[in-house]
Design a protein around this motif. Structure first.
Motif, PDB file in Angstrom:
ATOM      1  N   ARG A 207       0.847  -1.184   0.000  1.00 34.36           N
ATOM      2  CA  ARG A 207       0.000   0.000   0.000  1.00 34.36           C
ATOM      3  C   ARG A 207       0.889   1.242   0.000  1.00 34.36           C
ATOM      4  NH1 ARG A 207      -2.726  -3.764  -0.873  1.00 34.36           N
ATOM      5  NH2 ARG A 207      -4.622  -4.451   0.189  1.00 34.36           N
ATOM      6  N   ARG A 217      -3.113   1.085  -3.814  1.00 37.62           N
ATOM      7  CA  ARG A 217      -2.886  -0.270  -3.326  1.00 37.62           C
ATOM      8  C   ARG A 217      -2.750  -1.211  -4.523  1.00 37.62           C
ATOM      9  NH1 ARG A 217      -8.020  -1.749   0.151  1.00 37.62           N
ATOM     10  NH2 ARG A 217      -7.434  -3.888  -0.342  1.00 37.62           N
ATOM     11  N   LEU A 218      -1.922  -2.229  -4.339  1.00 37.63           N
ATOM     12  CA  LEU A 218      -1.674  -3.191  -5.405  1.00 37.63           C
ATOM     13  C   LEU A 218      -2.229  -4.538  -4.976  1.00 37.63           C
ATOM     14  CD1 LEU A 218      -0.293  -3.398  -8.171  1.00 37.63           C
ATOM     15  CD2 LEU A 218       1.789  -4.103  -6.996  1.00 37.63           C
ATOM     16  N   ASP A 219      -3.254  -5.009  -5.694  1.00 39.48           N
ATOM     17  CA  ASP A 219      -3.914  -6.262  -5.350  1.00 39.48           C
ATOM     18  C   ASP A 219      -3.861  -7.231  -6.520  1.00 39.48           C
ATOM     19  OD1 ASP A 219      -5.087  -5.532  -2.683  1.00 39.48           O
ATOM     20  OD2 ASP A 219      -6.089  -4.036  -3.923  1.00 39.48           O
ATOM     21  N   ALA A 229      -7.231   1.160  -5.895  1.00 42.90           N
ATOM     22  CA  ALA A 229      -6.505   0.000  -6.407  1.00 42.90           C
ATOM     23  C   ALA A 229      -5.791   0.351  -7.714  1.00 42.90           C
ATOM     24  CB  ALA A 229      -7.465  -1.164  -6.631  1.00 42.90           C
ATOM     25  N   ILE A 230      -4.590  -0.203  -7.876  1.00 41.97           N
ATOM     26  CA  ILE A 230      -3.778   0.058  -9.061  1.00 41.97           C
ATOM     27  C   ILE A 230      -4.065  -0.996 -10.121  1.00 41.97           C
ATOM     28  CG2 ILE A 230      -1.413   0.235  -9.937  1.00 41.97           C
ATOM     29  CD1 ILE A 230      -0.580   1.055  -7.119  1.00 41.97           C
ATOM     30  N   THR A 232      -3.373  -3.534 -13.058  1.00 35.36           N
ATOM     31  CA  THR A 232      -2.255  -4.323 -13.586  1.00 35.36           C
ATOM     32  C   THR A 232      -2.754  -5.124 -14.785  1.00 35.36           C
ATOM     33  OG1 THR A 232      -2.739  -6.165 -12.123  1.00 35.36           O
ATOM     34  CG2 THR A 232      -1.143  -4.523 -11.341  1.00 35.36           C
TER      35      THR A 232
END
Length: 325
Positions: A207, A217-219, A229-230, A232
């Motif tokens: 985060r 945040r990377l999920d 959320a980032i 991808t």
């Protein structure tokens, strides 16, 4: 000269020999003899005549050292003990050199370290039962201690088992480990300010915090869990291509969706297409992302910009097309 080439004092005359040889003792010979002695003493005091043997002085003490100074008689060098050379300053033992090496008289402290540099309060002192300390301007700036835990903010790190004193670092092969995941208010990795940086949320991922709040945040997975959320690159890119509200997808050109050169999101009722395949506009209807909202049919001929399979419904039948005729 009163000294021979070997540095030994030599008398000019031998009075016994003169007597036996009937040589009278006169004033001239007497003066010459006495002047030679006076010159010898002067040369020794003026240090123009070096000693040819050891100089032996009284042992002395730190109060009255054996080698002292005429204007400072309690400062100098003395015999501290057997095989030990002591140094006195102001009538106090300041140190000694012996078979054990150099020994200082006292441990010193922050304001008055035992080893001093350009100023009386800059140097090194010793804490009994602790170890060496380094002081600057009367303040401790470094300390060396044993064990595996740093007791002070100025403690100096040494290589001990696990290096637990400054970070969890089991081995180089395992990489660099930060002992805590942190939080949005106190991230584990900080930049410029204690609440700006990166922290880790257990079971989720990294985060990014700014001003004590999560900004990104990377999920994992293919669906955005929160607004920060980032995105991808996931299978189908469904997380950012899905559109269930717009009747017609964003166009690449101004004007009517049926205009030449316009790219739109459209739905096929049946059939299969691959990129660059052409489809009659009558076989297509303008649609939103999941195919639940459809519009009028297209006109002319359209070129497929993506693959649409022969089966499925809803979003599986929706793709991008560009009108070419």
């Amino acid at each position: 000269m009163p000294f021979n080439p070997s540095g030994v004092f030599v008398r000019l005359y031998n009075w016994v020999s003169d007597r036996d040889n009937d040589i009278p003792i006169d004033s001239a010979r007497m003066d010459a003899e006495m002047n030679g002695m006076a010159d010898a003493l002067t040369a020794i005091v003026a240090q123009t005549q070096p000693f040819t043997g050891p100089m032996v002085v009284a042992p002395g003490t730190f109060v009255t050292p054996g080698v002292a100074f005429s204007n400072d008689t309690n400062t100098g060098i003395y015999r501290d003990a057997a095989d030990s050379l002591g140094f006195a300053g102001g009538g106090v033992k300041q140190g000694a050199i012996n078979t054990n090496g150099l020994q200082l008289r006292a441990n010193g402290n922050e304001a008055n370290p035992a080893i001093q540099f350009d100023s009386a309060n800059n140097g090194i002192f010793w804490v009994l039962g602790g170890g060496p300390r380094f002081t600057a301007a009367g303040v401790t700036i470094g300390r060396i201690e044993g064990g595996s835990d740093l007791p002070s903010t100025v403690s100096l790190v040494t290589r001990v088992a696990g290096d637990a004193r400054y970070v969890s670092y089991p081995s180089l092969e395992n990489g660099f480990e930060i002992p805590t995941g942190g939080s949005f208010s106190t991230p584990a990795i900080q930049f410029g300010n204690i609440n700006n940086g990166i922290y880790w949320e257990l079971g989720s991922g990294p985060r990014f915090a700014a001003g004590g709040g999560t900004i990104a945040r990377l999920d994992g997975g293919t669906s955005l869990a929160t607004a920060e959320a980032i995105v991808t690159r996931q299978s189908g890119d469904a997380r950012y291509c899905l559109d269930t509200t717009l009747a017609v997808r964003t166009r690449m050109a101004e004007g009517s969706p049926n205009q030449l050169g316009v790219a739109c999101q459209m739905r096929m009722a049946t059939g299969t297409v691959a990129p660059n395949d052409t489809v009659a506009g009558s076989a297509l209807v303008f649609s939103n992302g999941d195919g639940s909202v459809t519009g009028s049919a297209g006109s002319g001929t359209w070129r497929a910009l993506c693959i649409i399979g022969s089966g499925g419904a809803g979003a599986a039948r929706v793709g991008s097309f560009m009108r070419i005729t």
